[in-house]
Design a protein around this motif. Sequence first.
Motif, PDB file in Angstrom:
ATOM      1  N   ARG A  76       0.808  -1.221   0.000  1.00 23.35           N
ATOM      2  CA  ARG A  76       0.000   0.000   0.000  1.00 23.35           C
ATOM      3  C   ARG A  76       0.841   1.271   0.000  1.00 23.35           C
ATOM      4  O   ARG A  76       0.374   2.312  -0.458  1.00 23.35           O
ATOM      5  N   SER A  77       2.064   1.193   0.502  1.00 22.88           N
ATOM      6  CA  SER A  77       2.925   2.377   0.576  1.00 22.88           C
ATOM      7  C   SER A  77       4.303   2.037   0.034  1.00 22.88           C
ATOM      8  O   SER A  77       4.952   1.104   0.505  1.00 22.88           O
ATOM      9  N   LEU A  78       4.747   2.819  -0.968  1.00 21.06           N
ATOM     10  CA  LEU A  78       6.033   2.585  -1.607  1.00 21.06           C
ATOM     11  C   LEU A  78       6.750   3.927  -1.709  1.00 21.06           C
ATOM     12  O   LEU A  78       6.248   4.861  -2.340  1.00 21.06           O
ATOM     13  N   SER A  79       7.913   4.047  -1.070  1.00 22.08           N
ATOM     14  CA  SER A  79       8.641   5.316  -1.038  1.00 22.08           C
ATOM     15  C   SER A  79      10.085   5.101  -1.455  1.00 22.08           C
ATOM     16  O   SER A  79      10.781   4.248  -0.893  1.00 22.08           O
ATOM     17  N   PHE A  80      10.530   5.862  -2.469  1.00 24.50           N
ATOM     18  CA  PHE A  80      11.896   5.738  -2.958  1.00 24.50           C
ATOM     19  C   PHE A  80      12.553   7.102  -3.026  1.00 24.50           C
ATOM     20  O   PHE A  80      11.899   8.106  -3.319  1.00 24.50           O
ATOM     21  N   SER A  81      13.866   7.114  -2.793  1.00 20.84           N
ATOM     22  CA  SER A  81      14.638   8.347  -2.946  1.00 20.84           C
ATOM     23  C   SER A  81      15.985   8.024  -3.566  1.00 20.84           C
ATOM     24  O   SER A  81      16.429   6.871  -3.579  1.00 20.84           O
ATOM     25  N   SER A  94      -2.660  -1.234  -8.104  1.00 25.61           N
ATOM     26  CA  SER A  94      -3.726  -0.229  -8.060  1.00 25.61           C
ATOM     27  C   SER A  94      -4.092   0.198  -6.646  1.00 25.61           C
ATOM     28  O   SER A  94      -4.829   1.169  -6.469  1.00 25.61           O
ATOM     29  N   ILE A  95      -3.580  -0.493  -5.619  1.00 24.95           N
ATOM     30  CA  ILE A  95      -3.863  -0.093  -4.236  1.00 24.95           C
ATOM     31  C   ILE A  95      -2.682   0.651  -3.608  1.00 24.95           C
ATOM     32  O   ILE A  95      -2.739   1.042  -2.449  1.00 24.95           O
ATOM     33  N   THR A  96      -1.622   0.888  -4.378  1.00 26.88           N
ATOM     34  CA  THR A  96      -0.385   1.429  -3.832  1.00 26.88           C
ATOM     35  C   THR A  96      -0.327   2.948  -3.953  1.00 26.88           C
ATOM     36  O   THR A  96      -0.727   3.529  -4.957  1.00 26.88           O
ATOM     37  N   SER A  97       0.192   3.574  -2.905  1.00 20.75           N
ATOM     38  CA  SER A  97       0.520   4.988  -2.912  1.00 20.75           C
ATOM     39  C   SER A  97       2.040   5.115  -3.022  1.00 20.75           C
ATOM     40  O   SER A  97       2.770   4.602  -2.179  1.00 20.75           O
ATOM     41  N   VAL A  98       2.526   5.807  -4.072  1.00 22.14           N
ATOM     42  CA  VAL A  98       3.958   5.885  -4.356  1.00 22.14           C
ATOM     43  C   VAL A  98       4.471   7.295  -4.081  1.00 22.14           C
ATOM     44  O   VAL A  98       3.864   8.284  -4.511  1.00 22.14           O
ATOM     45  N   LEU A 117       1.455   1.407 -11.827  1.00 26.61           N
ATOM     46  CA  LEU A 117       0.026   1.155 -11.641  1.00 26.61           C
ATOM     47  C   LEU A 117      -0.536   1.778 -10.373  1.00 26.61           C
ATOM     48  O   LEU A 117      -1.689   1.509 -10.021  1.00 26.61           O
ATOM     49  N   ALA A 118       0.229   2.622  -9.701  1.00 23.34           N
ATOM     50  CA  ALA A 118      -0.215   3.215  -8.436  1.00 23.34           C
ATOM     51  C   ALA A 118      -1.443   4.087  -8.637  1.00 23.34           C
ATOM     52  O   ALA A 118      -1.629   4.715  -9.680  1.00 23.34           O
ATOM     53  N   ARG A 119      -2.263   4.165  -7.582  1.00 18.08           N
ATOM     54  CA  ARG A 119      -3.446   5.030  -7.623  1.00 18.08           C
ATOM     55  C   ARG A 119      -3.103   6.442  -7.159  1.00 18.08           C
ATOM     56  O   ARG A 119      -3.763   7.414  -7.535  1.00 18.08           O
ATOM     57  N   GLU A 120      -2.056   6.583  -6.341  1.00 17.86           N
ATOM     58  CA  GLU A 120      -1.642   7.887  -5.834  1.00 17.86           C
ATOM     59  C   GLU A 120      -0.137   8.032  -5.999  1.00 17.86           C
ATOM     60  O   GLU A 120       0.626   7.137  -5.622  1.00 17.86           O
ATOM     61  N   VAL A 121       0.307   9.161  -6.573  1.00 16.98           N
ATOM     62  CA  VAL A 121       1.716   9.398  -6.818  1.00 16.98           C
ATOM     63  C   VAL A 121       2.103  10.769  -6.266  1.00 16.98           C
ATOM     64  O   VAL A 121       1.437  11.773  -6.555  1.00 16.98           O
ATOM     65  N   SER A 122       3.168  10.798  -5.465  1.00 12.98           N
ATOM     66  CA  SER A 122       3.696  12.048  -4.923  1.00 12.98           C
ATOM     67  C   SER A 122       5.140  12.198  -5.373  1.00 12.98           C
ATOM     68  O   SER A 122       5.953  11.288  -5.189  1.00 12.98           O
ATOM     69  N   LEU A 123       5.456  13.349  -5.953  1.00 16.18           N
ATOM     70  CA  LEU A 123       6.809  13.643  -6.401  1.00 16.18           C
ATOM     71  C   LEU A 123       7.337  14.802  -5.572  1.00 16.18           C
ATOM     72  O   LEU A 123       6.812  15.913  -5.623  1.00 16.18           O
ATOM     73  N   PRO A 146      -1.512   4.643 -15.595  1.00 16.27           N
ATOM     74  CA  PRO A 146      -2.842   4.269 -16.072  1.00 16.27           C
ATOM     75  C   PRO A 146      -3.921   4.220 -15.001  1.00 16.27           C
ATOM     76  O   PRO A 146      -5.114   4.293 -15.331  1.00 16.27           O
ATOM     77  N   ASN A 147      -3.530   4.104 -13.708  1.00 12.01           N
ATOM     78  CA  ASN A 147      -4.528   3.976 -12.635  1.00 12.01           C
ATOM     79  C   ASN A 147      -4.600   5.191 -11.722  1.00 12.01           C
ATOM     80  O   ASN A 147      -5.396   5.199 -10.783  1.00 12.01           O
ATOM     81  N   VAL A 148      -3.798   6.201 -11.965  1.00 14.31           N
ATOM     82  CA  VAL A 148      -3.661   7.282 -10.991  1.00 14.31           C
ATOM     83  C   VAL A 148      -4.954   8.081 -10.862  1.00 14.31           C
ATOM     84  O   VAL A 148      -5.626   8.406 -11.837  1.00 14.31           O
ATOM     85  N   THR A 149      -5.306   8.372  -9.604  1.00 11.72           N
ATOM     86  CA  THR A 149      -6.439   9.253  -9.291  1.00 11.72           C
ATOM     87  C   THR A 149      -6.002  10.460  -8.468  1.00 11.72           C
ATOM     88  O   THR A 149      -6.743  11.427  -8.344  1.00 11.72           O
ATOM     89  N   SER A 150      -4.783  10.396  -7.907  1.00  9.49           N
ATOM     90  CA  SER A 150      -4.291  11.472  -7.058  1.00  9.49           C
ATOM     91  C   SER A 150      -2.824  11.725  -7.381  1.00  9.49           C
ATOM     92  O   SER A 150      -2.016  10.789  -7.383  1.00  9.49           O
ATOM     93  N   PHE A 151      -2.480  13.010  -7.657  1.00  9.79           N
ATOM     94  CA  PHE A 151      -1.111  13.351  -8.027  1.00  9.79           C
ATOM     95  C   PHE A 151      -0.676  14.567  -7.229  1.00  9.79           C
ATOM     96  O   PHE A 151      -1.365  15.598  -7.222  1.00  9.79           O
ATOM     97  N   HIS A 152       0.482  14.448  -6.556  1.00 12.42           N
ATOM     98  CA  HIS A 152       0.985  15.525  -5.696  1.00 12.42           C
ATOM     99  C   HIS A 152       2.397  15.901  -6.116  1.00 12.42           C
ATOM    100  O   HIS A 152       3.245  15.035  -6.363  1.00 12.42           O
TER     101      HIS A 152
END
Length: 348
Positions: A76-81, A94-98, A117-123, A146-152
Motif C-alpha cells: 500500500r505504501s512505496l517510497s523511494f529516494s 492499483s492499491i499502492t501509494s507511491v 500502476l499506483a493510484r496515488e503518486v507524490s513527487l 494508467p490507474n492514478v487518481t491522485s497526483f501531488h
Amino acid sequence: MFGQRLQEDPLLWPTHFPVLENLAVHVINHQDDYMGSHPCTTLSAPLLQSFTHTGHGIEILSPESTDSTSSFKYLRSLSFSDHLCESTLSMASSITSVTLRKIRGFSYSGYGVVPCLAREVSLVLDTMGPWSSWEIKSVLEYMALPNVTSFHLGTSLPSGSGGQMAETSNMISFHEELISLFNRSSAASITDFTITDIWVKDEALLAVLSQLPSLSRLAVGDVTSHCQDEHVESTGTSNMLSCFFLRSLSCPIHVDSSSPVHVPKLIELHIAFGYTLNARRCHAFLDMIESRVYRYTENETIARLRYVRVKLMVQNMDADTLERLNRLRGEELMIDIDFVNTRKEWKS
C-alpha cells in the motif's frame, strides 16, 4: 535494514521475508555511484504492505518467477529516494501509494514508457540542489500512470534555507512534461491534484489544470522560504496565485459563455498564499469563490464549491475580507482559515 556496497558483500543481504509487512532499506554508497551500473537483488515478501528504499547503489527486483504486481499484491505504501529504477515503479499495484523523493538518477532501458500502476503518486523535489529542472523532467518523461487518481507535486526544504530557493527554483519549467504524462495516463480519472512550493507561471498551471476535467480536489500553495527560526518569509515574485490565475478559475457569468471553465467539478479547494495579500488579489480570490457558490447551482456540468481552506502569513487579511468570507459560510460553504507562522504549519 542498512547496507554498504552490495558488490562487496552480496551474500550478506537477506532476500526472503515470508511474514514481513514493513521494510525500510537504506543503501550507503558513494554519491557518484548512481552514474554506473547497479547490482540487483531479489526481494521475496508476499505480505509486504510498506516499503521504503533510500540509496542509489542497488536495484531491487521481485522474484524472477512472477511479475512484481502479483509478488507485492498487499503493498500500500512505496517510497523511494535517490536512484530510481524501472523495477521500482513496477512494484506498485492499483492499491499502492507511491512517493518519489529527491530522485537523482533513473535507470531506464530505453524501450517505451515505464508503467506505474499506483493510484496515488507524490513527487517531492530537492530544489536546493543542482538537480531541479532535470530531476522532475527525468521522472515525468519516462512514466505512464494508467490507474492514478491522485497526483501531488512539491518540495522538501530544510529550515534555514533563506532566500536561496528563488535562485534555483526559477530554472524549473516542467508543465509540458507534466501535460505529456497526463496525456499518456488516466488524466480523466485524476480527482485530486496538489502543487506546492514550486515556481511555476500562472499560465503554465492553468494549462496543466485544463488536462484534468474530473478534478474535484485542488490544493495549491505558493513558494515560501524559511528563516533560521523557521518562520515563513516572502520570497518575492512568484505569480502562480496571481489575479489572472484566480479569475481564470471563476465561473463565467453567462451559462452559454464561450469561455472555458477550468476544473468544472471542483468541490474542495485548499489554497496557501506565500506572501502578503494585496487588495486586488483578495478581491480576485473572493470573486472566484463567490462565482462557484452563487452561480450555476442547477447546472449539472459545473459543481458547486463546498469546502475552502485558506492559509495565510500571520493575520494579513483585512477585516472587510474576513467579513466577506464569513458571509459565504452561510451559503452552505465550509471555510477554514489558518494563520501560519512556522514551516511545520505551512506544510501540514
